[in-house]
Design a protein around this motif. Structure first.
Motif, PDB file in Angstrom:
ATOM      1  N   ASP A  20     -16.528 -50.176 -60.189  1.00 18.95           N
ATOM      2  CA  ASP A  20     -15.736 -50.030 -61.169  1.00 18.95           C
ATOM      3  C   ASP A  20     -15.409 -49.166 -62.323  1.00 18.95           C
ATOM      4  N   ARG A  21     -16.171 -49.694 -63.085  1.00 25.30           N
ATOM      5  CA  ARG A  21     -17.100 -48.762 -64.705  1.00 25.30           C
ATOM      6  C   ARG A  21     -17.007 -47.585 -64.489  1.00 25.30           C
ATOM      7  N   TYR A  22     -17.683 -47.227 -64.181  1.00 25.26           N
ATOM      8  CA  TYR A  22     -17.812 -45.758 -63.813  1.00 25.26           C
ATOM      9  C   TYR A  22     -17.427 -44.607 -62.558  1.00 25.26           C
ATOM     10  N   ALA A  23     -16.693 -45.180 -61.968  1.00 24.19           N
ATOM     11  CA  ALA A  23     -16.219 -44.919 -60.986  1.00 24.19           C
ATOM     12  C   ALA A  23     -15.341 -43.156 -61.555  1.00 24.19           C
ATOM     13  N   ILE A  27     -17.836 -40.036 -59.616  1.00 25.15           N
ATOM     14  CA  ILE A  27     -16.812 -38.494 -59.226  1.00 25.15           C
ATOM     15  C   ILE A  27     -16.740 -37.357 -59.559  1.00 25.15           C
ATOM     16  N   LEU A  28     -16.408 -36.905 -60.942  1.00 22.51           N
ATOM     17  CA  LEU A  28     -17.337 -35.960 -61.755  1.00 22.51           C
ATOM     18  C   LEU A  28     -18.300 -35.834 -61.347  1.00 22.51           C
ATOM     19  N   TRP A  29     -19.205 -36.364 -61.140  1.00 15.42           N
ATOM     20  CA  TRP A  29     -20.460 -35.578 -61.349  1.00 15.42           C
ATOM     21  C   TRP A  29     -21.464 -35.553 -60.042  1.00 15.42           C
ATOM     22  N   PHE A  30     -19.994 -36.245 -58.810  1.00 22.77           N
ATOM     23  CA  PHE A  30     -20.954 -35.674 -57.438  1.00 22.77           C
ATOM     24  C   PHE A  30     -19.701 -34.103 -57.317  1.00 22.77           C
ATOM     25  N   ARG A  31     -18.765 -33.753 -58.186  1.00 20.45           N
ATOM     26  CA  ARG A  31     -18.188 -32.720 -58.045  1.00 20.45           C
ATOM     27  C   ARG A  31     -19.138 -32.020 -58.732  1.00 20.45           C
ATOM     28  N   VAL A  32     -19.361 -32.176 -59.616  1.00 19.80           N
ATOM     29  CA  VAL A  32     -20.698 -31.133 -60.784  1.00 19.80           C
ATOM     30  C   VAL A  32     -20.894 -30.680 -59.592  1.00 19.80           C
ATOM     31  N   ILE A  33     -21.874 -31.749 -58.428  1.00 15.27           N
ATOM     32  CA  ILE A  33     -22.964 -31.057 -57.363  1.00 15.27           C
ATOM     33  C   ILE A  33     -22.355 -30.286 -56.634  1.00 15.27           C
ATOM     34  N   LEU A  34     -21.443 -30.773 -56.205  1.00  8.45           N
ATOM     35  CA  LEU A  34     -20.760 -29.532 -55.481  1.00  8.45           C
ATOM     36  C   LEU A  34     -20.665 -28.277 -55.525  1.00  8.45           C
ATOM     37  N   ARG A  35     -20.044 -28.486 -57.405  1.00 15.87           N
ATOM     38  CA  ARG A  35     -19.561 -27.573 -56.762  1.00 15.87           C
ATOM     39  C   ARG A  35     -20.710 -25.815 -57.642  1.00 15.87           C
ATOM     40  N   PHE A  69     -29.312 -35.111 -70.775  1.00 12.66           N
ATOM     41  CA  PHE A  69     -28.462 -36.320 -70.130  1.00 12.66           C
ATOM     42  C   PHE A  69     -27.933 -35.508 -68.692  1.00 12.66           C
ATOM     43  N   ASN A  70     -27.083 -33.773 -69.008  1.00 13.23           N
ATOM     44  CA  ASN A  70     -26.665 -33.978 -67.792  1.00 13.23           C
ATOM     45  C   ASN A  70     -27.694 -32.908 -67.432  1.00 13.23           C
ATOM     46  N   GLY A  71     -28.886 -33.058 -67.419  1.00 15.75           N
ATOM     47  CA  GLY A  71     -29.620 -32.091 -66.283  1.00 15.75           C
ATOM     48  C   GLY A  71     -29.746 -33.105 -65.188  1.00 15.75           C
TER      49      GLY A  71
END
Length: 124
Positions: A20-23, A27-35, A69-71
């Motif tokens: 869970d080091r980057y959990a 989650i944040l990046w999955f939410r960015v994709i969904l948005r 990095f955020n591409g």
């Protein structure tokens, strides 16, 4: 020697397990994709300039190559998901499907239905 509380704090907060080091960031990046999915699918045919800009920005993020990095492709690499599958899904997703995702997220977060899209509707 550390007390039990100090040791527990150090072990659980400062030294997360490898699973869970980057959990939180995942989650944040999955939410960015969904948005971004929501913005592209919901606003791509909009006549409102600000909504159209959101859609274009989301489309560019999904489909223009970036070495930042955020591409999109780098985010997918970090998340260990196939960017091609996400891109295919974005192109075939309907407004109804993306609204269902938005509705489910809001229910999980406890946001009342009557507040849905309040921010966006007021801005445009």
């Amino acid at each position: 020697m550390m007390s039990g509380t100090a040791s527990m704090y150090r072990d659980s907060i400062l030294q997360p397990s490898s699973e869970d080091r980057y959990a939180g960031s995942r989650i944040l990046w999955f939410r960015v994709i969904l948005r971004a999915m929501f913005d592209w699918v919901s606003y791509k045919d909009s006549q409102r300039l600000m909504q159209k800009k959101l859609a274009e920005s989301a489309h560019n993020w999904f489909f223009c190559t970036s070495e930042m990095f955020n591409g999109f492709e780098n985010v997918c690499l970090m998340l260990e998901i196939d960017p091609k599958k996400i891109q295919q899904r974005v192109l075939t997703m309907s407004k109804d499907e993306v609204e269902k995702i938005e509705f489910k997220e809001r229910r999980i977060l406890g946001i009342p239905d009557d507040e849905k899209q309040v921010v966006y509707e007021e801005e445009f």
